[in-house]
Design an enzyme around this catalytic site. Structure first.
Site, PDB file in Angstrom:
ATOM      1  N   TYR A  42     -23.187 -33.965  59.206  1.00  0.00           N
ATOM      2  CA  TYR A  42     -21.828 -34.484  58.982  1.00  0.00           C
ATOM      3  C   TYR A  42     -20.888 -34.317  60.183  1.00  0.00           C
ATOM      4  CZ  TYR A  42     -23.472 -34.719  54.198  1.00  0.00           C
ATOM      5  OH  TYR A  42     -24.198 -35.019  53.077  1.00  0.00           O
ATOM      6  N   HIS A 120     -18.995 -43.848  53.844  1.00  0.00           N
ATOM      7  CA  HIS A 120     -19.867 -42.669  53.928  1.00  0.00           C
ATOM      8  C   HIS A 120     -20.027 -42.291  55.385  1.00  0.00           C
ATOM      9  CE1 HIS A 120     -20.902 -42.913  49.718  1.00  0.00           C
ATOM     10  NE2 HIS A 120     -20.991 -44.219  49.888  1.00  0.00           N
TER      11      HIS A 120
HETATM   12  O1  CA2 Z   1     -22.315 -39.478  54.080  1.00  0.00           O
HETATM   13  C1  CA2 Z   1     -21.393 -39.270  53.272  1.00  0.00           C
HETATM   14  O2  CA2 Z   1     -20.212 -39.359  53.552  1.00  0.00           O
HETATM   15  C2  CA2 Z   1     -21.744 -38.813  51.853  1.00  0.00           C
HETATM   16  O3  CA2 Z   1     -20.838 -39.451  50.967  1.00  0.00           O
HETATM   17  C3  CA2 Z   1     -21.592 -37.315  51.825  1.00  0.00           C
HETATM   18  C4  CA2 Z   1     -21.979 -36.712  50.495  1.00  0.00           C
HETATM   19  C5  CA2 Z   1     -23.370 -37.166  50.067  1.00  0.00           C
HETATM   20  O4  CA2 Z   1     -23.628 -36.695  48.751  1.00  0.00           O
HETATM   21  C6  CA2 Z   1     -23.481 -38.678  50.086  1.00  0.00           C
HETATM   22  O5  CA2 Z   1     -24.825 -39.046  49.747  1.00  0.00           O
HETATM   23  C7  CA2 Z   1     -23.157 -39.224  51.457  1.00  0.00           C
HETATM   24  C8  CA2 Z   1     -21.978 -35.187  50.589  1.00  0.00           C
HETATM   25  C9  CA2 Z   1     -20.652 -34.625  50.983  1.00  0.00           C
HETATM   26  C10 CA2 Z   1     -20.838 -33.171  51.224  1.00  0.00           C
HETATM   27  O6  CA2 Z   1     -20.069 -32.810  52.323  1.00  0.00           O
HETATM   28  C11 CA2 Z   1     -20.424 -31.709  53.025  1.00  0.00           C
HETATM   29  C12 CA2 Z   1     -19.803 -31.530  54.215  1.00  0.00           C
HETATM   30  C13 CA2 Z   1     -20.122 -30.450  54.984  1.00  0.00           C
HETATM   31  C14 CA2 Z   1     -21.046 -29.545  54.551  1.00  0.00           C
HETATM   32  C15 CA2 Z   1     -21.678 -29.720  53.346  1.00  0.00           C
HETATM   33  C16 CA2 Z   1     -21.363 -30.818  52.566  1.00  0.00           C
END
Ligand code: CA2
Length: 170
Positions: A42, A120
């Protein structure tokens, strides 16, 4: 008959300032952890930096921003209803984990007349297969994924174009 004082000056059309249009930017569960965990996936930017990016992009088009994050589905539903009631000009949403599960968020988004853009950070199509199905995509005018946090700025620019906000694209 008027009692004393002067007659109010006529308001010239140019002097009437319109309220800026508002775009809601909603973020789903765990996005508060951006920058602190899983940087390989991310990136290193925090959610506060994403907010700054959105505000800078919006400012180029004279748009105001309501930027929110929640780990709770119902709260996100409430904010979508609020965006509708407040006549938001558009809504950008990264539903995160609720992308693949939430009929409640889909139903709320269905009530929006203003355009909805789904964002996303990662390319969900290049990840686990369960991430590919999005309820939100059914109502989204456009979907942006895989550009990292820059996707939010791209969404704001695309939205500004859709709603005819005046400004600079570059
Ligand atoms: O790619 C994206 O923006 C997502 O929406 C992020 C979601 C995931 O479930 C989608 O499939 C794709 C997860 C967000 C979690 O965010 C975090 C950020 C930093 C550390 C851990 C989780």
């Amino acid at each position: 008959m008027r009692c004393g004082g002067r007659a109010p000056a006529p308001i010239s059309p140019g002097a009437v300032r319109e309220m800026p249009k508002t775009v809601y930017v909603l973020n789903g569960p765990n996005l508060n952890l951006l920058g602190a965990r899983e940087p390989d996936l991310y990136g290193r930017a925090t959610l506060a930096e994403v907010e700054k990016l959105c505000r800078a992009a919006a400012q180029r088009f004279g748009l105001a921003v309501e930027f929110r994050q929640s780990n709770h589905e119902g709260e996100i539903v409430d904010w979508i209803q609020e965006a509708r009631a407040e006549k938001a000009a558009g809504l950008i949403i990264n539903p995160a984990g609720y992308t693949t599960t939430s009929v409640a968020i889909l139903d709320a988004l269905h009530t929006m007349e203003a355009p909805v853009i789904e964002v996303h950070i990662t390319n969900i199509h290049a990840r686990e297969s369960f991430r590919r199905h999005s309820y939100v995509s059914r109502v989204a005018r456009a979907v942006i994924c895989g550009f990292g946090i820059e996707g939010y700025a791209l969404a704001m620019t695309g939205l500004a174009d859709l709603i005819g906000a005046e400004g600079r694209k570059g």
